[in-house]
Design an enzyme around this catalytic site. Structure first.
Site, short mmCIF file in Angstrom:
data_model
loop_
_atom_site.label_atom_id
_atom_site.label_comp_id
_atom_site.label_asym_id
_atom_site.label_seq_id
_atom_site.Cartn_x
_atom_site.Cartn_y
_atom_site.Cartn_z
CD GLN A 150 -3.16 0.84 2.39
OE1 GLN A 150 -3.45 -0.27 2.86
NE2 GLN A 150 -3.92 1.86 2.31
CB SER A 153 2.79 -4.83 3.59
OG SER A 153 1.38 -5.14 4.72
CG LEU A 154 -1.51 -5.92 -0.62
CD1 LEU A 154 -2.97 -6.24 -0.89
CD2 LEU A 154 -1.67 -4.41 -1.51
NE ARG A 213 -3.90 -7.66 4.55
CZ ARG A 213 -2.44 -6.63 4.44
NH1 ARG A 213 -2.78 -5.55 3.51
NH2 ARG A 213 -1.56 -7.14 5.22
CG HIS A 227 2.01 -3.82 9.08
ND1 HIS A 227 1.86 -5.38 8.98
CD2 HIS A 227 1.67 -3.87 8.20
CE1 HIS A 227 1.65 -5.27 7.38
NE2 HIS A 227 1.68 -4.30 7.07
CD GLN A 264 1.31 -9.46 5.95
OE1 GLN A 264 0.33 -8.53 5.71
NE2 GLN A 264 1.48 -9.55 4.64
#
Length: 297
Positions: free
Chosen positions: A10, A88-89, A113, A195, A244
């Site tokens: 992102q 991440s994503l 998500r 996170h 995560q």
């Protein structure tokens, strides 16, 4: 010699993303139109438009980046990577590209998500900030000493770490880190404390969807964010995806491990060039020579 394909997260979105490949590839058009049907709205209209604000909502940004990245991975003419990873994503894009999950199932998971994370942001306000110029250990120690919730969220490269948590706790940590010698401590333009423990409700919501999704062994190891290690076991992959959401993204450690495992070439696949810059910084600091890096946008 090993080759890694890496996928951004992102923040890498931009107006017009994906338009060129949509117009030039029948396969890309088919994948993107299927995505419009699955999501229940024409995300391609938002991606191809000129309004950058339209791409900022988490429930739009994440599916858009996943879609762009996975379409590029399937439609670009490159060799099969020896390893894969995502920031991440981007980990979902990496898993889809490596065959651990189907394109459509991955898109559904990313959409769930994103919506769950958006709800967390609305119900529990938080923020993130990037800290420049301090050792990781110093940032970790300062975060532990703050009264509220604030934790390291992204280990991007040596000297660049993102912290995440409650508004007041992040502000206090930034002030303390500046006094400790940080070159900069800058709030990020994000909608919540990604996170961090504040994402626990999103983790619980995503758990049900991940458990019912059809994961299988990927065609190459996927280095996951929570431990920066390569994984091929579907059950481990699912557990790591869930962890995560409330754990830090160990990106610098991931790149270091890929290098030590023999990687000599990185291809960033998706919008933006952020990961290319981070890989250059990480590999250069470690003294690796003749490492090549490219991007496919």
């Amino acid at each position: 010699m090993s080759y890694a394909r890496i996928f951004p997260g992102q923040g890498s979105q931009f107006p017009g993303m994906g338009r060129e490949i949509y117009e030039s590839s029948a396969k890309a058009r088919d994948m993107m139109e299927r995505a419009n049907e699955i999501l229940g709205f024409r995300i391609t209209d938002l991606m191809f438009g000129t309004d950058g604000q339209a791409l900022l909502a988490t429930n739009v940004t994440q599916p858009a980046i996943y879609l762009h990245s996975t379409v590029l991975a399937q439609c670009s003419d490159t060799v099969q990577p020896s390893m894969a990873g995502g920031h991440s994503l981007g980990e979902f894009s990496a898993l889809a590209a490596a065959g651990a999950i189907g394109f459509e199932d991955g898109l559904r998971l990313v959409s769930i998500r994103a919506s769950a994370m958006q709800k967390c942001c609305e119900n529990t306000p938080g923020r993130m900030a990037v800290i420049l110029g301090l050792p990781n250990e110093t940032v970790e120690e300062v975060c532990r000493g703050i009264g509220g919730v604030v934790v390291p969220a992204n280990y991007n490269s040596q000297g660049q770490i993102v912290i995440s948590g409650e508004d007041d706790a992040v502000r206090e940590a930034c002030d303390t880190l500046k006094k400790a010698g940080a070159k900069r401590a800058l709030p990020l333009q994000v909608s919540g404390a990604f996170h961090s423990p504040l994402m626990e409700p999103a983790r619980q919501e995503l758990a049900k969807a991940i458990e019912s999704a059809g994961f299988k062994a990927p065609v190459c190891p996927v280095y996951q964010n929570v431990d920066a290690l390569p994984h091929t076991d579907p059950e481990e992959i699912k557990a790591n995806l869930l962890a995560q959401l409330t754990s830090p993204v160990k990106w610098s450690q991931t790149v270091e491990n890929m290098l030590r495992d023999g990687c000599v070439h990185f291809t960033e696949t998706g919008p933006g060039t952020v990961l290319q810059g981070l890989v250059k910084r990480i590999s250069g600091t470690l003294g690796y020579e003749n490492i090549t890096i490219e991007g496919i946008q």
